[in-house]
Design an enzyme around this catalytic site. Sequence first.
Site, PDB file in Angstrom:
ATOM      1  N   ASP A  93     -12.247  48.764 -19.343  1.00  0.00           N
ATOM      2  CA  ASP A  93     -12.224  48.157 -18.007  1.00  0.00           C
ATOM      3  C   ASP A  93     -10.804  47.822 -17.617  1.00  0.00           C
ATOM      4  O   ASP A  93     -10.455  47.878 -16.445  1.00  0.00           O
ATOM      5  CB  ASP A  93     -13.112  46.911 -18.003  1.00  0.00           C
ATOM      6  CG  ASP A  93     -14.567  47.326 -18.085  1.00  0.00           C
ATOM      7  OD1 ASP A  93     -15.154  47.641 -17.052  1.00  0.00           O
ATOM      8  OD2 ASP A  93     -15.096  47.420 -19.213  1.00  0.00           O
ATOM      9  N   CYS A 114     -22.038  50.708 -25.160  1.00  0.00           N
ATOM     10  CA  CYS A 114     -22.171  50.505 -23.712  1.00  0.00           C
ATOM     11  C   CYS A 114     -22.278  51.836 -22.957  1.00  0.00           C
ATOM     12  O   CYS A 114     -22.584  52.878 -23.552  1.00  0.00           O
ATOM     13  CB  CYS A 114     -21.008  49.659 -23.175  1.00  0.00           C
ATOM     14  SG  CYS A 114     -21.339  49.033 -21.502  1.00  0.00           S
TER      15      CYS A 114
HETATM   16  C1  RUB Z   1     -19.126  48.821 -18.604  1.00  0.00           C
HETATM   17  C2  RUB Z   1     -18.064  49.064 -19.611  1.00  0.00           C
HETATM   18  C3  RUB Z   1     -17.501  50.469 -19.663  1.00  0.00           C
HETATM   19  C4  RUB Z   1     -16.201  50.508 -18.868  1.00  0.00           C
HETATM   20  C5  RUB Z   1     -15.703  51.939 -18.675  1.00  0.00           C
HETATM   21  O1  RUB Z   1     -19.420  47.466 -18.449  1.00  0.00           O
HETATM   22  O2  RUB Z   1     -17.589  48.202 -20.275  1.00  0.00           O
HETATM   23  O3  RUB Z   1     -17.221  50.838 -20.975  1.00  0.00           O
HETATM   24  O4  RUB Z   1     -16.387  49.946 -17.603  1.00  0.00           O
HETATM   25  O5  RUB Z   1     -16.594  52.676 -17.893  1.00  0.00           O
HETATM   26  P1  RUB Z   1     -20.468  47.039 -17.310  1.00  0.00           P
HETATM   27  P2  RUB Z   1     -16.104  53.910 -17.013  1.00  0.00           P
HETATM   28  O6  RUB Z   1     -21.744  47.754 -17.605  1.00  0.00           O
HETATM   29  O7  RUB Z   1     -20.589  45.562 -17.444  1.00  0.00           O
HETATM   30  O8  RUB Z   1     -19.892  47.454 -16.000  1.00  0.00           O
HETATM   31  O9  RUB Z   1     -15.511  54.891 -17.964  1.00  0.00           O
HETATM   32  O10 RUB Z   1     -17.347  54.434 -16.344  1.00  0.00           O
HETATM   33  O11 RUB Z   1     -15.104  53.387 -16.065  1.00  0.00           O
END
Ligand code: RUB
Length: 470
Positions: free
Chosen positions: A161, A96
């Site tokens: 998240d 991701c």
């Molecule tokens: C994004 C996702 C990321 C976390 C952490 O999912 O799962 O790994 O949100 O990201 P989506 P960060 O694309 O559905 O939002 O480190 O930028 O908070």
Amino acid sequence: MNNFNKICEDIKDLRIQGAVNVAKKGLEAYSLKPSKDTIRKLLSLRPTEPMLRNVLDYAERFSVKDTYSLIDKHFEKIIFYGKKFIKHKRKIFTHCHSSTVVDVLKLNKRLHVFNTETRPLFQGRKTAEELSKAGIDVINIVDSAALEYIQKSDAVILGADAILDNGNVINKIGSGMFAEIAYDHRKPVYIIADSLKYSDRIVKIEHRIPEEIWDKGMKNLKVDNPAFGIIQAKHIKAIISDFGILSPEEFIKEIKKIRNKKLICFDMDNTLVHSDRAHVYAFNYALSDLGFKKLTYMAMAVHFGKPKEDVAEAISGTKDENIIKKIIEKHDDYLYKETKRYCRKIPGAERSLKKLKDKYYVAVLSNCSHKSTEIILTAAGYDLDFFDLLIGSDDVENPKPYPDEIIQAEQLMRINSEYMVGDSIYDVRAGKKAKVKTIAVLTGHYTRKELEKEKPYKIIRNLRGLLRIV
Ligand code: RUB
């Protein structure tokens, strides 16, 4: 479309993605329309985002600006710990797009990153682009090639998240499966995340529309599109956060420690800082500038501890509100420019405060203005970041001896204060009215006898004595 609605749509449609970006943009939307309805609306857009909830909560208590600087501060710490961690790594598997993970990976240009495309919305491509631009070697794979590439890697690094109370972590769907594969193949799994992603509530897993997977799928065919999944704590070697590099269990312990902290409130002048000389000189400048007679040190200092208006009235003998205001303005002005150099830390105070920090949030409540409080503490050599909260006389309607400063501190920190510590009878009176235990300290002008009359919970000679009580 107005700005607020545009941000909401961008969050919903994933033009803004990842927990940190969602939280920051959510804050921007909140600053446009700060209300409970806004908070409800924003939280409904991506239900698996406790960081958004936590930052909105913080912005409501303090301010949007303070919240941005908290996020920045956490980020600096993550980069500090992340840098040490990533420099010895070579082959990393990731999934991701996590802005936090990407920023840490970018700190080691010699990495080889195996990166999933991340179905259905291909957030992995964003990761690939950002890492390639930074000069890092990336191999992009379909999600179903994970087993082969996890076996080739030294470690799996994922974002988060949500971090749950049992140490489990929620991240993009697939993350739990990859962590389990890694665990079975003895590859360590690391999570890189801001501690603001912690949630002690149940976190709902967002299910998105089926069209993201199959836009013209057959009628009556069921499609499920969970956006996130759970990574079991037992599969995680460490969570790299603003707390440091900790196992999930240690991370939760740290959170609990912070949550169990209590609040202790301190007066500033003559409790933490000797600033009488600074105030005496500043008031004398103000008095002579306005045509009043200067006072001796002792004649003036006996009034310290009272609200500034009362001090100005007592030393000038006037009741004229305009003149009192002018005396205070001039006093503040001279203090900032000329006399702050006379401020000194009270010996032993800082060491005692540091020892309390593990168990307590520390608030400073002063009858000086907010700005003067900051200037005096800084001039005396304190780091303002050390204090969890500063409240000055201009932050409340009625300063000490009224309880307003203590009540405001409790409201902002959302916990009751255990103690009010101060050198003057006004600190004791304010503490009693706010129904907190009062500790009088003999580092000011008040004698033991004078303080005893106020019946504080305890009287101590200096702040070192505090450690035997709290
Ligand atoms: C994004 C996702 C990321 C976390 C952490 O999912 O799962 O790994 O949100 O990201 P989506 P960060 O694309 O559905 O939002 O480190 O930028 O908070």
